[in-house]
Design an enzyme around this catalytic site. Sequence first.
Site, PDB file in Angstrom:
ATOM      1  N   HIS A  18       0.670  -1.160  -0.147  1.00  0.00           N
ATOM      2  CA  HIS A  18      -0.078   0.090  -0.069  1.00  0.00           C
ATOM      3  C   HIS A  18       0.798   1.368   0.052  1.00  0.00           C
ATOM      4  CE1 HIS A  18      -2.845  -2.803   2.134  1.00  0.00           C
ATOM      5  NE2 HIS A  18      -3.450  -2.668   1.000  1.00  0.00           N
ATOM      6  N   LYS A  42     -15.972  -7.770   5.371  1.00  0.00           N
ATOM      7  CA  LYS A  42     -15.120  -8.275   6.589  1.00  0.00           C
ATOM      8  C   LYS A  42     -15.516  -7.545   7.909  1.00  0.00           C
ATOM      9  CE  LYS A  42     -11.504  -7.806   3.098  1.00  0.00           C
ATOM     10  NZ  LYS A  42     -10.272  -7.134   2.564  1.00  0.00           N
ATOM     11  N   ARG A  92      -2.267  -6.402  -8.189  1.00  0.00           N
ATOM     12  CA  ARG A  92      -1.480  -7.103  -8.059  1.00  0.00           C
ATOM     13  C   ARG A  92      -1.266  -8.389  -9.187  1.00  0.00           C
ATOM     14  NH1 ARG A  92      -2.825  -8.277  -1.918  1.00  0.00           N
ATOM     15  NH2 ARG A  92      -4.655  -7.633  -2.782  1.00  0.00           N
ATOM     16  N   SER A 130      -2.863  -8.280   2.885  1.00  0.00           N
ATOM     17  CA  SER A 130      -3.052  -8.363   4.343  1.00  0.00           C
ATOM     18  C   SER A 130      -3.698  -9.493   5.115  1.00  0.00           C
ATOM     19  CB  SER A 130      -4.420  -7.290   4.395  1.00  0.00           C
ATOM     20  OG  SER A 130      -3.691  -5.922   3.908  1.00  0.00           O
TER      21      SER A 130
HETATM   22  P1  ADP Z   1     -10.042  -3.689   0.045  1.00  0.00           P
HETATM   23  O1  ADP Z   1     -10.484  -4.430   1.293  1.00  0.00           O
HETATM   24  O2  ADP Z   1     -10.941  -2.436  -0.581  1.00  0.00           O
HETATM   25  O3  ADP Z   1      -9.698  -4.346  -1.160  1.00  0.00           O
HETATM   26  P2  ADP Z   1      -7.163  -3.383   0.637  1.00  0.00           P
HETATM   27  O4  ADP Z   1      -6.875  -2.801   1.860  1.00  0.00           O
HETATM   28  O5  ADP Z   1      -7.153  -4.977   0.637  1.00  0.00           O
HETATM   29  O6  ADP Z   1      -8.895  -2.954   0.418  1.00  0.00           O
HETATM   30  O7  ADP Z   1      -6.619  -2.943  -0.513  1.00  0.00           O
HETATM   31  C1  ADP Z   1      -6.592  -1.534  -0.874  1.00  0.00           C
HETATM   32  C2  ADP Z   1      -5.840  -1.554  -2.340  1.00  0.00           C
HETATM   33  O8  ADP Z   1      -4.557  -1.920  -2.243  1.00  0.00           O
HETATM   34  C3  ADP Z   1      -6.620  -2.362  -3.428  1.00  0.00           C
HETATM   35  O9  ADP Z   1      -6.533  -1.571  -4.505  1.00  0.00           O
HETATM   36  C4  ADP Z   1      -5.712  -3.418  -3.365  1.00  0.00           C
HETATM   37  O10 ADP Z   1      -5.614  -4.137  -4.663  1.00  0.00           O
HETATM   38  C5  ADP Z   1      -4.299  -2.493  -3.402  1.00  0.00           C
HETATM   39  N1  ADP Z   1      -3.257  -3.594  -2.674  1.00  0.00           N
HETATM   40  C6  ADP Z   1      -3.490  -4.308  -1.751  1.00  0.00           C
HETATM   41  N2  ADP Z   1      -2.069  -5.212  -1.575  1.00  0.00           N
HETATM   42  C7  ADP Z   1      -1.019  -4.433  -2.445  1.00  0.00           C
HETATM   43  C8  ADP Z   1       0.178  -4.824  -2.721  1.00  0.00           C
HETATM   44  N3  ADP Z   1       0.722  -5.571  -1.937  1.00  0.00           N
HETATM   45  N4  ADP Z   1       0.570  -4.134  -3.846  1.00  0.00           N
HETATM   46  C9  ADP Z   1      -0.274  -3.347  -4.500  1.00  0.00           C
HETATM   47  N5  ADP Z   1      -1.554  -2.957  -4.392  1.00  0.00           N
HETATM   48  C10 ADP Z   1      -2.048  -3.751  -3.404  1.00  0.00           C
END
Ligand code: ADP
Length: 151
Positions: A18, A42, A92, A130
Amino acid sequence: MKRVALFPGSFDPFTKGHEDIVLRGLKLFDEIIIAVGYNSSKNQRYFKIDFMLEKIRETFVKYPQINVVTYSELTAELARKHQARFLLRGLRNTTDFEYENSIAQVNRFLNEELESVFLITSPPFAAINSSIIREVHRYGGDVSPMLPYQL
Ligand code: ADP
Protein backbone atom coordinates in the site's frame (compact mmCIF):
# COMPACT_ATOMS: atom_id res chain seq x y z
CA MET A 1 -7.33 22.69 -10.19
CA LYS A 2 -5.67 20.59 -7.52
CA ARG A 3 -5.49 16.89 -8.39
CA VAL A 4 -6.84 15.07 -5.35
CA ALA A 5 -6.97 11.27 -5.22
CA LEU A 6 -8.68 9.06 -2.70
CA PHE A 7 -6.94 5.78 -1.83
CA PRO A 8 -9.68 3.74 -0.14
CA GLY A 9 -9.25 0.33 1.43
CA SER A 10 -9.65 -1.70 4.58
CA PHE A 11 -5.90 -1.59 5.23
CA ASP A 12 -6.19 -4.36 7.84
CA PRO A 13 -3.23 -3.89 8.05
CA PHE A 14 -1.67 -1.19 5.83
CA THR A 15 1.34 -2.85 4.15
CA LYS A 16 4.50 -1.95 2.26
CA GLY A 17 2.51 -2.74 -0.90
CA HIS A 18 0.00 0.00 0.00
CA GLU A 19 2.82 2.40 0.92
CA ASP A 20 4.40 1.84 -2.49
CA ILE A 21 1.13 2.67 -4.29
CA VAL A 22 0.75 5.90 -2.28
CA LEU A 23 4.34 7.06 -2.83
CA ARG A 24 4.13 6.36 -6.57
CA GLY A 25 0.74 8.08 -6.65
CA LEU A 26 2.45 11.28 -5.52
CA LYS A 27 3.95 11.55 -9.01
CA LEU A 28 0.40 11.84 -10.38
CA PHE A 29 -1.53 13.70 -7.70
CA ASP A 30 -1.12 16.88 -5.62
CA GLU A 31 -2.88 15.34 -2.63
CA ILE A 32 -3.70 11.77 -1.62
CA ILE A 33 -6.32 10.98 0.99
CA ILE A 34 -5.94 7.49 2.43
CA ALA A 35 -9.42 6.40 3.55
CA VAL A 36 -9.54 3.51 6.00
CA GLY A 37 -12.93 1.84 5.70
CA TYR A 38 -15.02 -0.28 7.97
CA ASN A 39 -15.41 -3.01 5.35
CA SER A 40 -18.94 -4.42 5.45
CA SER A 41 -18.01 -7.83 4.01
CA LYS A 42 -15.12 -8.24 6.47
CA ASN A 43 -17.39 -7.19 9.35
CA GLN A 44 -14.78 -7.57 12.07
CA ARG A 45 -11.41 -5.86 11.74
CA TYR A 46 -8.30 -7.60 13.05
CA PHE A 47 -6.35 -4.39 13.69
CA LYS A 48 -8.34 -1.61 15.39
CA ILE A 49 -9.16 1.25 13.07
CA ASP A 50 -7.73 3.98 15.37
CA PHE A 51 -4.51 2.02 15.76
CA MET A 52 -4.16 1.67 11.97
CA LEU A 53 -4.92 5.36 11.47
CA GLU A 54 -2.10 6.27 13.85
CA LYS A 55 0.34 3.89 12.12
CA ILE A 56 -0.46 5.21 8.64
CA ARG A 57 -0.11 8.83 9.85
CA GLU A 58 3.23 7.93 11.41
CA THR A 59 4.37 6.35 8.10
CA PHE A 60 3.70 9.53 6.11
CA VAL A 61 4.53 12.12 8.76
CA LYS A 62 6.98 13.82 6.37
CA TYR A 63 4.36 14.23 3.62
CA PRO A 64 1.93 17.11 4.20
CA GLN A 65 0.14 16.21 0.93
CA ILE A 66 -0.92 12.81 2.34
CA ASN A 67 -3.90 12.77 4.68
CA VAL A 68 -5.55 9.86 6.46
CA VAL A 69 -9.26 9.55 7.32
CA THR A 70 -11.69 6.81 8.31
CA TYR A 71 -15.02 6.25 6.57
CA SER A 72 -18.14 4.14 6.65
CA GLU A 73 -20.00 5.50 3.64
CA LEU A 74 -19.92 4.97 -0.12
CA THR A 75 -16.49 5.62 -1.60
CA ALA A 76 -18.12 7.68 -4.37
CA GLU A 77 -19.76 9.91 -1.75
CA LEU A 78 -16.57 10.28 0.24
CA ALA A 79 -14.76 11.37 -2.94
CA ARG A 80 -17.41 14.04 -3.54
CA LYS A 81 -17.07 15.29 0.02
CA HIS A 82 -13.31 15.72 -0.35
CA GLN A 83 -13.55 17.00 -3.94
CA ALA A 84 -11.39 14.08 -5.05
CA ARG A 85 -11.68 13.44 -8.79
CA PHE A 86 -9.57 10.29 -8.75
CA LEU A 87 -9.68 6.94 -7.00
CA LEU A 88 -6.29 5.32 -6.61
CA ARG A 89 -6.11 1.51 -6.42
CA GLY A 90 -3.38 -1.10 -6.69
CA LEU A 91 -3.36 -4.18 -8.92
CA ARG A 92 -1.35 -7.29 -8.10
CA ASN A 93 -2.85 -9.95 -10.35
CA THR A 94 -5.89 -11.00 -12.35
CA THR A 95 -7.89 -11.70 -9.18
CA ASP A 96 -7.40 -8.04 -8.17
CA PHE A 97 -8.31 -7.02 -11.71
CA GLU A 98 -11.66 -8.86 -11.68
CA TYR A 99 -12.57 -7.35 -8.32
CA GLU A 100 -11.31 -3.85 -9.13
CA ASN A 101 -13.04 -3.85 -12.49
CA SER A 102 -16.47 -4.38 -10.93
CA ILE A 103 -15.87 -1.85 -8.14
CA ALA A 104 -14.70 0.74 -10.69
CA GLN A 105 -17.85 0.21 -12.77
CA VAL A 106 -20.09 0.74 -9.74
CA ASN A 107 -18.15 3.81 -8.62
CA ARG A 108 -18.42 5.29 -12.09
CA PHE A 109 -22.16 4.66 -12.04
CA LEU A 110 -22.45 6.40 -8.65
CA ASN A 111 -20.18 9.34 -9.46
CA GLU A 112 -19.52 10.09 -13.13
CA GLU A 113 -16.84 12.63 -12.34
CA LEU A 114 -14.69 10.07 -10.59
CA GLU A 115 -11.87 8.39 -12.55
CA SER A 116 -10.34 5.21 -11.14
CA VAL A 117 -6.58 5.02 -11.63
CA PHE A 118 -4.68 1.75 -11.18
CA LEU A 119 -1.02 1.25 -10.46
CA ILE A 120 0.53 -2.16 -10.98
CA THR A 121 2.28 -3.37 -7.85
CA SER A 122 6.09 -3.18 -7.73
CA PRO A 123 7.50 -6.76 -7.93
CA PRO A 124 8.97 -6.85 -4.38
CA PHE A 125 5.49 -6.17 -2.96
CA ALA A 126 3.40 -8.33 -5.28
CA ALA A 127 3.05 -11.17 -2.79
CA ILE A 128 2.12 -8.94 0.15
CA ASN A 129 -1.45 -9.56 1.17
CA SER A 130 -3.23 -8.18 4.27
CA SER A 131 -5.21 -11.36 4.95
CA ILE A 132 -2.05 -13.50 4.93
CA ILE A 133 -0.37 -10.99 7.26
CA ARG A 134 -3.31 -11.35 9.67
CA GLU A 135 -2.97 -15.15 9.65
CA VAL A 136 0.78 -15.03 10.25
CA HIS A 137 0.37 -12.45 13.03
CA ARG A 138 -2.43 -14.42 14.70
CA TYR A 139 -0.11 -17.39 15.12
CA GLY A 140 2.82 -15.31 16.37
CA GLY A 141 4.87 -15.02 13.16
CA ASP A 142 7.02 -11.98 12.42
CA VAL A 143 5.22 -9.74 9.93
CA SER A 144 7.42 -6.66 10.39
CA PRO A 145 9.29 -7.02 7.04
CA MET A 146 5.94 -6.52 5.26
CA LEU A 147 4.90 -3.39 7.16
CA PRO A 148 6.26 0.19 6.81
CA TYR A 149 5.99 0.77 10.61
CA GLN A 150 6.57 -1.15 13.86
CA LEU A 151 3.50 -2.87 15.33
P1 ADP B 1 -10.06 -3.65 -0.02
O1 ADP B 1 -10.58 -4.36 1.19
O2 ADP B 1 -10.88 -2.46 -0.43
O3 ADP B 1 -9.68 -4.55 -1.18
P2 ADP B 1 -7.29 -3.49 0.74
O4 ADP B 1 -6.86 -2.82 1.99
O5 ADP B 1 -7.18 -4.97 0.71
O6 ADP B 1 -8.75 -2.97 0.47
O7 ADP B 1 -6.50 -2.90 -0.51
C1 ADP B 1 -6.60 -1.56 -0.92
C2 ADP B 1 -6.02 -1.41 -2.33
O8 ADP B 1 -4.64 -1.74 -2.32
C3 ADP B 1 -6.66 -2.34 -3.36
O9 ADP B 1 -6.71 -1.65 -4.60
C4 ADP B 1 -5.68 -3.50 -3.44
O10 ADP B 1 -5.75 -4.14 -4.69
C5 ADP B 1 -4.38 -2.76 -3.27
N1 ADP B 1 -3.31 -3.60 -2.74
C6 ADP B 1 -3.36 -4.49 -1.73
N2 ADP B 1 -2.17 -5.09 -1.52
C7 ADP B 1 -1.32 -4.57 -2.45
C8 ADP B 1 0.06 -4.81 -2.79
N3 ADP B 1 0.78 -5.69 -2.12
N4 ADP B 1 0.59 -4.11 -3.82
C9 ADP B 1 -0.17 -3.22 -4.51
N5 ADP B 1 -1.47 -2.96 -4.24
C10 ADP B 1 -2.04 -3.62 -3.23
